[in-house]
Write a protein that holds these residues in place. Structure first.
Motif, PDB file in Angstrom:
ATOM      1  N   UNK A 152       0.817  -1.211   0.000  1.00 23.98           N
ATOM      2  CA  UNK A 152       0.000   0.000   0.000  1.00 23.98           C
ATOM      3  C   UNK A 152       0.852   1.264   0.000  1.00 23.98           C
ATOM      4  N   UNK A 153       1.976   1.233   0.701  1.00 24.82           N
ATOM      5  CA  UNK A 153       2.871   2.393   0.701  1.00 24.82           C
ATOM      6  C   UNK A 153       3.383   2.667  -0.706  1.00 24.82           C
ATOM      7  N   UNK A 154       3.806   1.620  -1.401  1.00 21.75           N
ATOM      8  CA  UNK A 154       4.296   1.796  -2.769  1.00 21.75           C
ATOM      9  C   UNK A 154       3.170   2.268  -3.700  1.00 21.75           C
ATOM     10  N   UNK A 155       1.964   1.764  -3.463  1.00 20.62           N
ATOM     11  CA  UNK A 155       0.842   2.156  -4.306  1.00 20.62           C
ATOM     12  C   UNK A 155       0.465   3.628  -4.091  1.00 20.62           C
ATOM     13  N   UNK A 156       0.480   4.065  -2.825  1.00 19.91           N
ATOM     14  CA  UNK A 156       0.118   5.447  -2.517  1.00 19.91           C
ATOM     15  C   UNK A 156       1.159   6.445  -3.007  1.00 19.91           C
ATOM     16  N   UNK A 157       2.388   5.999  -3.153  1.00 25.94           N
ATOM     17  CA  UNK A 157       3.416   6.891  -3.689  1.00 25.94           C
ATOM     18  C   UNK A 157       3.154   7.240  -5.147  1.00 25.94           C
ATOM     19  N   UNK A 158       2.381   6.405  -5.812  1.00 22.63           N
ATOM     20  CA  UNK A 158       1.960   6.721  -7.168  1.00 22.63           C
ATOM     21  C   UNK A 158       3.005   6.529  -8.245  1.00 22.63           C
ATOM     22  N   UNK A 159       3.989   5.686  -8.008  1.00 22.75           N
ATOM     23  CA  UNK A 159       4.978   5.421  -9.051  1.00 22.75           C
ATOM     24  C   UNK A 159       4.326   4.699 -10.223  1.00 22.75           C
ATOM     25  N   UNK A 160       4.768   5.051 -11.390  1.00 24.72           N
ATOM     26  CA  UNK A 160       4.140   4.517 -12.598  1.00 24.72           C
ATOM     27  C   UNK A 160       4.215   3.007 -12.646  1.00 24.72           C
ATOM     28  N   UNK A 161       5.387   2.456 -12.309  1.00 29.80           N
ATOM     29  CA  UNK A 161       5.537   1.001 -12.399  1.00 29.80           C
ATOM     30  C   UNK A 161       4.696   0.266 -11.371  1.00 29.80           C
ATOM     31  N   UNK A 162       4.264   0.966 -10.321  1.00 35.69           N
ATOM     32  CA  UNK A 162       3.460   0.328  -9.278  1.00 35.69           C
ATOM     33  C   UNK A 162       1.958   0.410  -9.532  1.00 35.69           C
ATOM     34  N   UNK A 163       1.505   1.440 -10.243  1.00 34.26           N
ATOM     35  CA  UNK A 163       0.067   1.635 -10.434  1.00 34.26           C
ATOM     36  C   UNK A 163      -0.420   1.249 -11.817  1.00 34.26           C
ATOM     37  N   UNK A 164       0.499   1.025 -12.750  1.00 31.33           N
ATOM     38  CA  UNK A 164       0.061   0.779 -14.122  1.00 31.33           C
ATOM     39  C   UNK A 164      -0.697  -0.533 -14.269  1.00 31.33           C
ATOM     40  N   UNK A 165      -0.457  -1.485 -13.377  1.00 34.28           N
ATOM     41  CA  UNK A 165      -1.164  -2.766 -13.481  1.00 34.28           C
ATOM     42  C   UNK A 165      -2.637  -2.622 -13.127  1.00 34.28           C
ATOM     43  N   UNK A 166      -3.002  -1.562 -12.391  1.00 32.79           N
ATOM     44  CA  UNK A 166      -4.392  -1.373 -11.984  1.00 32.79           C
ATOM     45  C   UNK A 166      -5.139  -0.397 -12.892  1.00 32.79           C
ATOM     46  N   UNK A 167      -4.431   0.297 -13.770  1.00 34.35           N
ATOM     47  CA  UNK A 167      -5.080   1.278 -14.624  1.00 34.35           C
ATOM     48  C   UNK A 167      -5.979   0.627 -15.668  1.00 34.35           C
ATOM     49  N   UNK A 168      -5.569  -0.514 -16.158  1.00 32.49           N
ATOM     50  CA  UNK A 168      -6.367  -1.259 -17.129  1.00 32.49           C
ATOM     51  C   UNK A 168      -6.546  -2.700 -16.622  1.00 32.49           C
ATOM     52  N   UNK A 169      -7.143  -2.790 -15.455  1.00 29.27           N
ATOM     53  CA  UNK A 169      -7.197  -4.071 -14.751  1.00 29.27           C
ATOM     54  C   UNK A 169      -8.015  -5.122 -15.483  1.00 29.27           C
ATOM     55  N   UNK A 170      -9.061  -4.706 -16.222  1.00 32.06           N
ATOM     56  CA  UNK A 170      -9.958  -5.664 -16.866  1.00 32.06           C
ATOM     57  C   UNK A 170      -9.717  -5.768 -18.375  1.00 32.06           C
ATOM     58  N   UNK A 171      -8.578  -5.264 -18.847  1.00 25.38           N
ATOM     59  CA  UNK A 171      -8.334  -5.266 -20.294  1.00 25.38           C
ATOM     60  C   UNK A 171      -7.889  -6.617 -20.836  1.00 25.38           C
ATOM     61  N   UNK A 172      -7.410  -7.486 -19.986  1.00 23.59           N
ATOM     62  CA  UNK A 172      -6.936  -8.790 -20.456  1.00 23.59           C
ATOM     63  C   UNK A 172      -8.121  -9.653 -20.894  1.00 23.59           C
ATOM     64  N   UNK A 173      -7.819 -10.721 -21.641  1.00 20.71           N
ATOM     65  CA  UNK A 173      -8.871 -11.611 -22.129  1.00 20.71           C
ATOM     66  C   UNK A 173      -9.540 -12.343 -20.977  1.00 20.71           C
ATOM     67  N   UNK A 174     -10.767 -12.764 -21.205  1.00 20.23           N
ATOM     68  CA  UNK A 174     -11.523 -13.485 -20.190  1.00 20.23           C
ATOM     69  C   UNK A 174     -11.279 -14.983 -20.320  1.00 20.23           C
ATOM     70  N   UNK A 175     -11.231 -15.697 -19.212  1.00 20.54           N
ATOM     71  CA  UNK A 175     -10.972 -17.142 -19.262  1.00 20.54           C
ATOM     72  C   UNK A 175     -12.203 -17.921 -19.713  1.00 20.54           C
ATOM     73  N   UNK A 176     -11.983 -19.161 -20.101  1.00 20.27           N
ATOM     74  CA  UNK A 176     -13.090 -20.061 -20.401  1.00 20.27           C
ATOM     75  C   UNK A 176     -13.743 -20.530 -19.102  1.00 20.27           C
ATOM     76  N   UNK A 177     -14.883 -21.192 -19.254  1.00 17.76           N
ATOM     77  CA  UNK A 177     -15.635 -21.621 -18.069  1.00 17.76           C
ATOM     78  C   UNK A 177     -14.809 -22.557 -17.180  1.00 17.76           C
ATOM     79  N   UNK A 178     -14.123 -23.521 -17.801  1.00 19.44           N
ATOM     80  CA  UNK A 178     -13.319 -24.465 -17.014  1.00 19.44           C
ATOM     81  C   UNK A 178     -12.160 -23.760 -16.320  1.00 19.44           C
ATOM     82  N   UNK A 179     -11.543 -22.768 -16.996  1.00 18.87           N
ATOM     83  CA  UNK A 179     -10.457 -22.020 -16.384  1.00 18.87           C
ATOM     84  C   UNK A 179     -10.971 -21.173 -15.225  1.00 18.87           C
ATOM     85  N   UNK A 180     -12.130 -20.562 -15.412  1.00 20.06           N
ATOM     86  CA  UNK A 180     -12.710 -19.747 -14.341  1.00 20.06           C
ATOM     87  C   UNK A 180     -12.967 -20.591 -13.096  1.00 20.06           C
TER      88      UNK A 180
END
Length: 439
Positions: free
Chosen positions: A179-207
């Protein structure tokens, strides 16, 4: 004994101890192993993986509250066994004990080996740690826990308090650093949450496999059912403990996952195999199985560690848990229909067992239809293998030469005696009602 006294377990544990016991059971290896599995089967979709953790918490809460009705309706140790026996007969209850016996002992042995490996490995930074020290440390851990558990309630309480504090400290440090690293707002720390749902969706068995991974981290939430006979005022204690611990654990798990994703990339999380350890066995006879099993397991440490680190163990364990969950929900509904006058001081809302049963059925059947695999056969064979012992020794009451004498000696050695309340008495509504009136 004086006339009029009965043989039974003392109800000595209240809300505080029950909460600690539940935390120790739930928070264990899962939170250190499951995040990689959840990410893997959610196709590296960060947003979806966090949603899966929340969904798993909801499923766990519903299942635990359904288990609470069982433990309160049958307020004795081993309430789940009596419940299954009353609903489906002795064969099903025996198979439940059969699977629990091996799964619990196998997980304890595997956890000891994993903890030993990660404790010794830092002393060998340039190579793999040798097997002998790992095996010796694993055995020492098993014996230490076994001795402390066998000495009495005070030692167990101390052990559980220390374990709870240690786990809270470790998870707190992980969450705080992320949380400390996230609140500092460094690009490498927050970029994973900026487009959190952009990845492909899994199949039913994978889910579903991702859900199994998450549920593995919450496993043990219904453990109070097994010690209902030792809890003070189980009608109030069990629901209060569940509704305190699971929301707390959910918040901690979400913070830990956010911290992981802040510090590490998803691929780095997949390669991480940090581990914690949990033991909760307190009964001396059970330790006589766990400790020797751990000694035997140490001879095959490489095999067990590979199995435990693989996602297969959580998948197979998830299938097994889902099967017994379906049977438990069917049993709750069956008793409500067949025995509506059975005293139920705590009655879970009807949608809870219905939804839990439907979801558990989906977890069992959807992978079977979409991606059939040998794992399903292994699970069924493992459960049904208990019939090889049930049919001759329980159903036909076959007696081995010297078995009764050995049983007598073991009961004397471990100071074991049968409670005055028999299986049939526990099954009677009047007996249950009288027990509840005392507490």
């Amino acid at each position: 004994m004086d006339t009029g006294k009965t043989i039974q377990l003392k109800r000595v544990f209240g809300y505080g101890w029950g909460t600690s016991f539940l935390i120790v059971n739930v928070i264990g290896t899962g939170i250190f192993v499951a995040p990689g599995g959840v990410l893997k089967y959610s196709c590296m979709n960060v947003g979806l993986s966090l949603c899966i953790w929340a969904v798993c918490a909801l499923l766990t809460t519903m299942d635990a509250l359904c288990s609470a009705e069982i433990g309160i309706s049958f307020p004795c140790s081993g309430a789940h066994y009596y419940f299954l026996k009353r609903c489906f007969g002795s064969s099903v209850s025996f198979l439940s004990l059969w699977t629990t016996l091996f799964v619990a002992a196998g997980l304890a042995a595997s956890q000891a080996l994993l903890l030993a490996e990660h404790t010794i490995q830092p002393f060998y930074p340039s190579c793999s740690a040798p097997q002998l020290p790992k095996q010796c440390l694993a055995l020492a851990l098993l014996w230490l826990v076994g001795i402390l558990n066998s000495r009495g309630v005070k030692e167990v309480t101390w052990l559980q308090t220390a374990g709870t504090a240690l786990k809270a400290l470790i998870l707190g440090l992980i969450s705080l650093s992320g949380l400390v690293l996230l609140l500092r707002g460094r690009k490498e720390n927050v970029q994973r949450f900026q487009k959190a749902f952009d990845a492909e969706l899994p199949e039913a068995s994978q889910f579903i496999q991702a859900v199994f991974q998450g549920l593995f981290a919450y496993s043990g939430a219904g453990c109070l059912t097994f010690i209902a006979g030792e809890l003070k005022k189980p009608r109030k204690t069990i629901p209060k403990c569940i509704l305190t611990v699971i929301p707390l654990v959910t918040v901690v798990y979400l913070l830990v996952n956010i911290s992981y994703l802040t510090v590490l990339t998803p691929r780095e999380i997949l390669s991480s195999d940090a581990v914690a350890i949990t033991w909760t066995n307190r009964v001396l006879p059970s330790l006589t199985w766990v400790v020797p099993f751990g000694i035997s397991a140490s001879l095959f440490s490489n095999l067990l560690i590979n199995i435990f680190q693989s996602s297969r163990v959580t998948y197979i364990a998830g299938q097994e848990v889902s099967i017994w969950s379906v049977l438990s929900m069917i049993g709750i509904l069956k008793l409500r229909f067949q025995e509506p006058n059975l005293p139920r001081p705590y009655k879970v809302s009807l949608p809870f067992p219905l939804v839990t049963m439907a979801i558990s059925l989906c977890l069992v059947l959807v992978p079977l239809v979409t991606s059939p695999h040998m794992h399903y056969i292994y699970v069924c064979l493992f459960i049904l293998s208990g019939l090889l012992f049930y049919v001759p020794f329980v159903y036909f009451k076959l007696k081995l030469v010297g078995f009764e004498k050995m049983t007598c000696y073991l009961q004397l050695l471990f100071n074991i005696c049968i409670p005055d309340v028999s299986d049939e008495q526990v099954s009677e509504a009047q007996t249950v009602s009288k027990k509840l009136a005392k507490f």
